[in-house]
Design an enzyme around this catalytic site. Structure first.
Site, short mmCIF file in Angstrom:
data_model
loop_
_atom_site.label_atom_id
_atom_site.label_comp_id
_atom_site.label_asym_id
_atom_site.label_seq_id
_atom_site.Cartn_x
_atom_site.Cartn_y
_atom_site.Cartn_z
N THR A 1 0.44 -6.12 4.02
CA THR A 1 0.61 -4.87 3.26
C THR A 1 -0.23 -4.98 2.00
OG1 THR A 1 2.47 -5.49 1.83
CG2 THR A 1 3.00 -4.80 4.09
N GLU A 2 -0.71 -3.84 1.51
CA GLU A 2 -1.54 -3.87 0.32
C GLU A 2 -0.79 -4.37 -0.90
OE1 GLU A 2 -0.49 0.59 0.91
OE2 GLU A 2 -0.71 -1.23 2.11
#
Length: 518
Positions: free
Chosen positions: A321-322
């Site tokens: 995930t960013e």
């Protein structure tokens, strides 16, 4: 030694016109206690007013927390952020032209804090070229009252870059789990580590104050230094939170699987029911290969994580995930940004360093609007500001891009029966337009970069081939002319080898992903 104060005392420390930096992703690492106290102070006294607020990602729960506390005319003069829609009250101010608003790529803002801390000029990057952030397009401005130029085009070594200048920050609002009386801060129960350290460094080196929210305070010397994420020399004040103001995610108070205290069986990850969302997620998952490093966007793209778990291939794909989770299974919308059973939790800004440098093999992102040029818009619709978040960083750097969403929007109803798809009620709004309302992703930039780009819907798959939108697949039971071409505002190419999407995608049990992934 950090001073322990109340939230009201913390709010009183913020002067009119101050530049305030906020850590957070949803409600992870959000200093909710102080933000709510600032709202109470403003409603009672009118102060502080005219704040310049900076935050990289969503700060809120899409209802009443986070930046929604500051959704009052006069409290904020200028907003520079990644996502607005997580705080509806504040997003409304932008749409009403009551706030100067710059919507910048999420990764750029996280990296900007480090440049400010080091007293460097700013961030120089290609992220944003050709999008609405580019000053030759819209310059990241999201409201009519926003007139000052911020983003600049520069040339270095014969190449074009975007320059995002540094500026001083007077107040930093961050959050951790436990601090000691010297202000040393841990993040052990946070499911994301965010950019709390560079914010604290940037504010301290700007001569400002750092206010940290914590669950509890320990004696100095009692914390393991390996657990300290922010050293006490950077923290000026501590605010001890009430449990209702210390949610781990937008909707979850605490899940130890997100923060690494335990692992859960992946069988506990809920499957999604058969319908257009699952069909889209399954077809998007067909783009995955063993060993691929993957990012999933919010909404339907998140469902790809559920599909990989259901199909038993989560262990051969490296989801990220960013916000910083690496490995495990990315969580859905209510816990977006987190992951069940992550292998590592890296800092927000470090994750974007990895992304920007080409670390992503595949990204599955949302499809709100697209057009004849392959452009995609997820950031602004009419006057309604959603925000680009990490979309620009991710979409400009991943080798393979899959934009996933329904073909039409607003009331679409479908029926999936015996390996076929039937449109029961067509959506009211078209998503395949002649031109998108705002360019969050540039098809032309992607074509020049040689990216592989697909647009996956429940009834058709399109591909960007040599800058042309091309229909490559249609669902079984779908009429190409009636259900696809007649609902587009442009005429796409149709591949001479037009295929039918696999019938297994439209059945209750699929079981075909493992063979495709390899």
């Amino acid at each position: 030694m950090a001073q322990i104060i109340t939230a009201e005392e913390a709010a009183a420390l913020i002067p009119d016109g101050a530049t305030v930096a906020l850590s957070g992703f949803g409600l992870s690492c959000v200093n909710e206690e102080t933000m709510a106290a600032v709202e109470r102070r403003f409603l009672a006294t009118g102060a502080p007013h005219g704040l310049h607020v900076v935050h990289a990602s969503a700060v809120g729960n899409r209802r009443d927390k986070g930046m929604s506390h500051w959704g009052h005319r006069g409290l904020v003069r200028r907003w520079m952020g990644g996502i607005a829609i997580a705080s509806p009250a504040f997003a409304q101010l932008i749409s009403e032209d009551a706030v100067e608003a710059y919507n910048l790529p999420q990764g750029v803002i996280t990296q900007l804090y480090r440049e400010i801390a080091a007293h460097r000029p700013g961030v120089i990057t290609k992220v944003g070229l050709g999008t609405f952030v580019d000053p030759r397009v819209e310059g990241a401005r999201m409201s009519a009252c926003t007139t000052e130029d911020y983003v600049q085009v520069v040339e270095l070594a014969g190449e074009e870059w975007l320059f995002y200048p540094s500026f001083p920050i007077q107040v930093g609002l961050i959050r951790g789990t436990v601090a000691d009386t010297h202000g040393n801060l841990t993040l052990s129960k946070e499911g994301l580590k965010m950019e709390v350290l560079p914010i604290a460094q940037a504010v301290h080196n700007s001569g400002g104050i750092v206010i940290a929210q914590v669950e509890s305070v320990a004696e100095a010397g009692s914390l393991d230094p390996n657990d300290v994420k922010v050293p006490g020399l950077l923290v000026d004040y501590l605010v001890v939170s009430e449990p209702e103001n210390h949610f781990q995610t937008e909707n979850t108070h605490y899940n130890p699987s997100f923060s690494g205290q335990l692992r859960v069986p992946l069988s506990s990850v809920a499957s999604i029911p058969l319908g257009e969302r699952k069909v889209i997620a399954r077809r998007a998952a067909m783009e995955l290969r063993r060993g691929a490093v993957l990012n999933l966007g919010v909404g339907i793209p998140c469902d790809v994580g559920s599909v990989t778990a259901e199909e038993g291939v989560s262990d051969v794909i490296l989801g990220t995930t960013e916000a910083g989770a690496v490995g495990g299974v990315p969580a859905g919308l209510k816990d977006f940004g987190h992951a069940w059973n992550p292998e590592a939790l890296v800092d927000h800004h470090a994750q974007f360093d990895f992304y920007d440098g080409g670390g992503l093999d595949v990204a599955v992102l949302g499809l709100a609007q697209t057009d004849a040029h392959g452009n995609v818009n997820v950031s602004k619709f009419g006057s309604r500001v959603a925000g680009c978040g990490g979309f620009i960083n991710i979409s400009q750097s991943a080798r393979t891009l899959v934009f996933a969403g329904t073909f039409t929007a607003g009331g679409l109803e479908t029926e999936v029966v015996d390996g076929t798809l039937r449109i029961v009620t067509e959506g009211r709004a078209r998503k395949f337009l002649a031109d998108v309302e705002q360019i969050t992703f540039s098809g032309a930039v992607a074509t020049r970069a040689g990216q592989r780009v697909r647009y996956v819907t429940e009834r058709a798959v399109l591909e960007l081939r040599d800058g042309r939108m091309t229909v490559t697949e249609i669902a079984p039971g779908i009429d190409l002319q009636r259900d696809v071409l007649d609902l587009m505002d442009f005429v796409p190419d149709v591949a001479p080898d037009l295929r039918t999407m696999p019938a297994g995608l439209f059945t209750e049990k699929w079981g075909g992903l493992a063979d495709l992934v390899g």
